[in-house]
Each structure stands twice: as C-alpha cells, then as structure tokens.
Design a protein around this motif. Sequence first.
Motif, PDB file in Angstrom:
ATOM      1  N   ASP A  67       1.404  14.870   6.401  1.00  0.00           N
ATOM      2  CA  ASP A  67       2.622  14.911   5.383  1.00  0.00           C
ATOM      3  C   ASP A  67       2.273  13.628   4.366  1.00  0.00           C
ATOM      4  O   ASP A  67       2.436  13.764   3.081  1.00  0.00           O
ATOM      5  N   LEU A  68       1.909  12.578   4.912  1.00  0.00           N
ATOM      6  CA  LEU A  68       1.712  11.389   4.010  1.00  0.00           C
ATOM      7  C   LEU A  68       0.677  11.811   3.142  1.00  0.00           C
ATOM      8  O   LEU A  68       0.751  11.357   1.819  1.00  0.00           O
ATOM      9  N   ARG A  69      -0.401  12.049   3.483  1.00  0.00           N
ATOM     10  CA  ARG A  69      -1.611  12.362   2.815  1.00  0.00           C
ATOM     11  C   ARG A  69      -1.322  13.248   1.414  1.00  0.00           C
ATOM     12  O   ARG A  69      -1.588  13.135   0.278  1.00  0.00           O
ATOM     13  N   ALA A  70      -0.547  14.395   1.953  1.00  0.00           N
ATOM     14  CA  ALA A  70      -0.028  15.322   0.848  1.00  0.00           C
ATOM     15  C   ALA A  70       0.787  14.884   0.016  1.00  0.00           C
ATOM     16  O   ALA A  70       0.418  15.292  -1.241  1.00  0.00           O
ATOM     17  N   ILE A  71       1.657  14.093   0.418  1.00  0.00           N
ATOM     18  CA  ILE A  71       2.612  13.437  -0.968  1.00  0.00           C
ATOM     19  C   ILE A  71       1.935  12.712  -1.430  1.00  0.00           C
ATOM     20  O   ILE A  71       2.001  12.566  -2.741  1.00  0.00           O
ATOM     21  N   LEU A  72       0.875  11.601  -0.996  1.00  0.00           N
ATOM     22  CA  LEU A  72       0.209  10.659  -1.760  1.00  0.00           C
ATOM     23  C   LEU A  72      -0.681  11.417  -2.661  1.00  0.00           C
ATOM     24  O   LEU A  72      -0.751  11.006  -3.834  1.00  0.00           O
ATOM     25  N   ASP A  73      -1.299  12.556  -2.113  1.00  0.00           N
ATOM     26  CA  ASP A  73      -2.379  13.220  -2.917  1.00  0.00           C
ATOM     27  C   ASP A  73      -1.750  13.995  -4.172  1.00  0.00           C
ATOM     28  O   ASP A  73      -2.284  14.012  -5.226  1.00  0.00           O
ATOM     29  N   GLU A 105       0.807  -1.039  -0.225  1.00  0.00           N
ATOM     30  CA  GLU A 105       0.001  -0.092  -0.051  1.00  0.00           C
ATOM     31  C   GLU A 105       1.029   1.087   0.228  1.00  0.00           C
ATOM     32  O   GLU A 105       1.966   1.335   0.704  1.00  0.00           O
ATOM     33  N   PRO A 106       0.504   2.225  -0.915  1.00  0.00           N
ATOM     34  CA  PRO A 106       1.654   3.379  -1.063  1.00  0.00           C
ATOM     35  C   PRO A 106       1.896   4.258   0.208  1.00  0.00           C
ATOM     36  O   PRO A 106       2.985   4.485   0.502  1.00  0.00           O
ATOM     37  N   GLY A 107       0.813   4.605   1.032  1.00  0.00           N
ATOM     38  CA  GLY A 107       1.094   5.019   2.364  1.00  0.00           C
ATOM     39  C   GLY A 107       1.851   4.519   3.125  1.00  0.00           C
ATOM     40  O   GLY A 107       2.911   4.975   3.765  1.00  0.00           O
ATOM     41  N   GLU A 108       1.601   3.288   3.363  1.00  0.00           N
ATOM     42  CA  GLU A 108       2.782   2.365   4.425  1.00  0.00           C
ATOM     43  C   GLU A 108       4.143   2.113   3.649  1.00  0.00           C
ATOM     44  O   GLU A 108       4.864   2.428   4.487  1.00  0.00           O
ATOM     45  N   ALA A 109       4.098   2.291   2.512  1.00  0.00           N
ATOM     46  CA  ALA A 109       5.484   2.180   1.829  1.00  0.00           C
ATOM     47  C   ALA A 109       6.241   3.230   1.996  1.00  0.00           C
ATOM     48  O   ALA A 109       7.349   3.260   2.478  1.00  0.00           O
ATOM     49  N   LEU A 110       5.494   4.351   1.720  1.00  0.00           N
ATOM     50  CA  LEU A 110       6.172   5.864   2.258  1.00  0.00           C
ATOM     51  C   LEU A 110       6.654   5.771   3.592  1.00  0.00           C
ATOM     52  O   LEU A 110       7.792   6.240   3.752  1.00  0.00           O
TER      53      LEU A 110
END
Length: 128
Positions: free
Chosen positions: A107-113, A87-92
């Motif tokens: 921060d994680l949400r902003a990077i993924l968005d 999953e991208p969020g967990e990977a990040l």
Amino acid sequence: MLVDEWGMREASDLVGFEYAEPRGESELLVDRFPSMRMWLDPEQWPSIVIQECASIELAITTPAGRDTSVRTSARDSDGKVFFTAEEPGEALAQIAEELGIELSDEDLRAILDQGGRRRSAAGSPPRT
C-alpha cells in the motif's frame, strides 16, 4: 462539574505537545499524498492537516511533576498530525499510524508511486 467541585484539573492542562523546529508549512494530507483519498472518507480530505517536525515531545504534567517522552509522531486535540520522518515512505507510515490506518508495504509503495507519477506528469511537456 468535577473540576469545580473537587478542584481537579482539566485534561488539556495535563497533557500537551511540544514540537521544536517545524520543517516547512502545515499542509493537507491529501495534498502531499493524493492517493490517501482511497483510505479516507471524502469529508476527511479537507480536515487532516499534517506538519513535519524536527522533533516531537509529549509532555504530561501532574501534581507530582512533569514527564516527557520523545515521539516520532503524534496527533493533537485538533486532529493535526505531527511527524518527524523526512523520507516520504516513513513519513506516510508515521501519519497512517497516528490516524489508525493500516497500510501494508505494498500500500505504501502504491501511494508513493501514484504521487510520483502525478508529479512527473505535471512537469512533463504536453504531447502534440
């Protein structure tokens, strides 16, 4: 040198990574997560390579034997970051932890968005 004088072993002979079944090809962190440029110095952009893996095992070998532990992420002596999350969020989050970068949930949400918007824009037809 202690290795020669005292018959000691090099640290690289004692600690090693073993990862099984890499998923896909290695890639630059900033190619997968372009917004991570904001958390890195520009000279780091081309040097942080990431590799998704099915599993990661850290092996420590001593004269007394070998000890292994399963990890969700790791970084080798060349700086390559290995992670297991699909999953991208967990990977990040795993990658950031290995790099010593503290990212909040926001921060994680902003990077993924931001990454999602870039992919959507790249696939959109041009406006006329």
